[in-house]
Design a protein around this motif. Structure first.
Motif, short mmCIF file in Angstrom:
data_model
loop_
_atom_site.label_atom_id
_atom_site.label_comp_id
_atom_site.label_asym_id
_atom_site.label_seq_id
_atom_site.Cartn_x
_atom_site.Cartn_y
_atom_site.Cartn_z
N TRP A 148 0.85 -1.19 0.00
CA TRP A 148 0.00 0.00 0.00
C TRP A 148 0.89 1.24 0.00
O TRP A 148 2.02 1.20 0.48
CB TRP A 148 -0.89 0.04 1.24
CG TRP A 148 -1.91 -1.05 1.33
CD1 TRP A 148 -1.68 -2.36 1.63
CD2 TRP A 148 -3.32 -0.91 1.13
NE1 TRP A 148 -2.87 -3.07 1.63
CE2 TRP A 148 -3.89 -2.19 1.32
CE3 TRP A 148 -4.16 0.15 0.80
CZ2 TRP A 148 -5.26 -2.42 1.22
CZ3 TRP A 148 -5.52 -0.08 0.69
CH2 TRP A 148 -6.06 -1.36 0.89
N THR A 149 0.33 2.36 -0.47
CA THR A 149 1.03 3.64 -0.40
C THR A 149 0.50 4.45 0.75
O THR A 149 -0.71 4.71 0.84
CB THR A 149 0.86 4.44 -1.71
OG1 THR A 149 1.38 3.69 -2.80
CG2 THR A 149 1.60 5.77 -1.62
N ASN A 191 5.83 3.36 0.06
CA ASN A 191 5.12 2.09 -0.09
C ASN A 191 5.42 1.20 1.10
O ASN A 191 6.57 1.11 1.55
CB ASN A 191 5.54 1.39 -1.38
CG ASN A 191 5.05 2.12 -2.61
OD1 ASN A 191 4.06 2.85 -2.56
ND2 ASN A 191 5.75 1.96 -3.71
N TYR A 218 -3.89 4.79 3.76
CA TYR A 218 -3.19 4.10 2.67
C TYR A 218 -4.09 4.04 1.44
O TYR A 218 -5.33 4.03 1.55
CB TYR A 218 -2.84 2.67 3.08
CG TYR A 218 -1.89 2.56 4.25
CD1 TYR A 218 -0.50 2.65 4.06
CD2 TYR A 218 -2.36 2.34 5.54
CE1 TYR A 218 0.37 2.53 5.13
CE2 TYR A 218 -1.50 2.23 6.62
CZ TYR A 218 -0.13 2.32 6.40
OH TYR A 218 0.75 2.20 7.46
N LYS A 229 -4.43 2.33 -2.79
CA LYS A 229 -3.97 1.46 -3.87
C LYS A 229 -4.58 1.96 -5.17
O LYS A 229 -5.71 2.43 -5.19
CB LYS A 229 -4.43 0.02 -3.65
CG LYS A 229 -3.59 -0.77 -2.67
CD LYS A 229 -4.04 -2.21 -2.69
CE LYS A 229 -3.20 -3.10 -1.78
NZ LYS A 229 -3.58 -4.50 -1.83
#
Length: 460
Positions: free
Chosen positions: A432-433, A440, A458, A460
């Motif tokens: 996830w970012t 990440n 987070y 995606k």
């Protein structure tokens, strides 16, 4: 796991489906220049991933004018603000005025401009500039009552509720600077609708925030909103009220007062995070399926009278609740003037009390959230949430929202102690970012310690 809240949302949205209709071009007055939006699940599509910023013109700049406020448009655009809601712009009554300058909500003339702010040309110029920059513009509308020397008191005394003995206009609560309107009078109904249409046709605004909407008969709103939609089919209607019937009368957005009070109790330690789902489900259970909520941590009333959010959610306590306003489903987030500073004081109702903009310390925080909401379809207002248990439910409140290949994961610690967040055995997997760090992170089978009143968002 999906809680009852998540299931209730999913069921409601499946029932709504994805009903869409494209509005015809406006054909009345100057509003005809506006490009109309598609209506999706009961609301203009531009609001699905939109937001609202409340503008207190008097207090926004030392000048307190439309022209002075206009200088802030570029930075608000940069922060990600989409819709500007201006507190009442009408002239304020002098008779029975409270304080030196009086309350915006004591309207002297529904078709006039408060000379404090400028004139009608100044207002039109501001609206045009805002539109050119991509903003939408709403104004506050006070239909429940007028000021104590409103022009209708001279010309149409029968527009008002009269005392049975003195036959003089009355006021409700402690609002001695106002006079109550009588909606049993059909001429008043038509006159009020005409005044509302004036601002749409003459100045091309995009919507109304309607003050104490629940105190005005639903029958009026039903007729008024239908008339306004004939002028601008994609007009935005926000009700200050939480009556389900307001949505049935045509409003798309309302105030979730009970939910807001629950978040204040959680922030103060009187309740814990486990109350979030219960309160949210109650909101959605009570409201019609097309109802959207205005999520906020402050507004002009709560700031002026109840010291929001600088005392109700002081310091870092504010952050996770602000995150929730931007990410909870079936809602539109609100930011009040000065919250991006933050301005740590109450803003006066009746006196000049200029907001001290200087550092804009919260602006980067809001920019990240507003940008995420704008760009990630999973945060569209009509996308449901799935709550997940990642830690002690009395501390940690978390959920996932998904739209096609897009996902957003929100984790908040709504307590004053560090909370363990454990992804082992959860449905959360893969990389996830982190939207704030831009890094990440692989969350599968990991555990993190989330600081008191901390949060992670987070995507995606």
């Amino acid at each position: 796991m999906k809680t009852l809240y998540g299931m209730a949302l999913a069921t409601a949205l499946l029932a709504v489906g994805c009903k869409s209709s494209t509005s015809n071009n406006n054909t009345t007055g100057k509003a005809e220049d506006a490009k109309t939006a598609t209506i999706v699940d009961g609301i203009p599509d531009f609001m699905l991933q939109g937001n609202i910023y409340e503008v207190n013109v008097r207090q926004y700049t030392p000048e307190g004018t439309f022209n002075a406020f206009a200088k802030h448009l570029p930075r608000l655009k940069e922060m990600g603000v989409q819709t500007l809601w201006f507190m009442p712009i009408n002239p304020i009554s002098v008779k029975d005025r409270k304080g030196v300058l009086g309350s915006y909500y004591a309207v002297q003339d529904y078709k006039g401009i408060n000379p404090e702010f400028g004139n009608l040309d100044d207002w039109k110029s501001l609206v045009n500039k805002a539109h050119e920059m991509g903003f939408k513009v709403m104004i506050d509308w006070v239909a429940n009552h007028t000021g104590a020397d409103n022009k209708w008191l001279e010309t149409n005394k029968d527009f008002f509720v009269l005392d049975s003995v003195t036959k003089e206009p009355v006021f409700a609560f402690d609002w001695s600077d106002t006079r109550d309107l009588n909606y049993d009078n059909p001429t008043l109904v038509d006159s009020m609708i005409s005044a509302m249409k004036f601002w749409v046709t003459e100045t091309n605004i995009d919507g109304f925030r309607c003050d104490v909407a629940g105190e005005v008969p639903d029958a009026f709103w039903n007729k008024a909103i239908k008339a306004l939609k004939e002028v601008k089919p994609d007009i935005v209607m926000l009700a200050e009220g939480d009556k389900p019937s307001l949505i049935n009368a045509g409003f798309q957005i309302s105030y979730p007062w009970n939910m807001y009070h629950v978040t204040k109790e959680i922030a103060s330690g009187k309740k814990d995070a486990s109350y979030m789902d219960t309160a949210l489900q109650q909101v959605y259970k009570n409201m019609p399926k097309d109802a959207y909520q205005l999520w906020f941590t402050s507004n002009h009333d709560e700031n002026s009278w109840n010291k929001a959010d600088y005392e109700t959610m002081p310091g870092k306590i504010h952050a996770p609740f602000a995150v929730l306003t931007q990410t909870l489903p079936l809602g539109i987030p609100l930011i009040y003037s000065g919250q991006e500073e933050p301005y740590l004081d109450s803003i006066s109702f009746f006196y000049k009390n200029t907001i001290n903009f200087k550092e804009y310390n919260r602006a980067p925080f809001y920019k990240v959230l507003l940008e995420l909401r704008k760009t990630n379809p999973a945060l569209a207002a009509n996308v449901p949430a799935e709550t997940i248990q990642l830690g002690n439910p009395k501390q940690v409140y978390a959920f996932v929202r998904k739209k096609d290949d897009h996902e957003v994961l929100v984790i908040t610690n709504l307590s004053n102690k560090t909370a363990a967040v454990n992804f082992k055995g959860s449905k959360i997997s893969g990389e996830w970012t982190n939207v704030f760090s831009k890094m990440n992170e692989k969350l599968t089978d990991s555990t993190i310690n989330l600081e008191s009143y901390g949060f992670r968002v987070y995507s995606k």
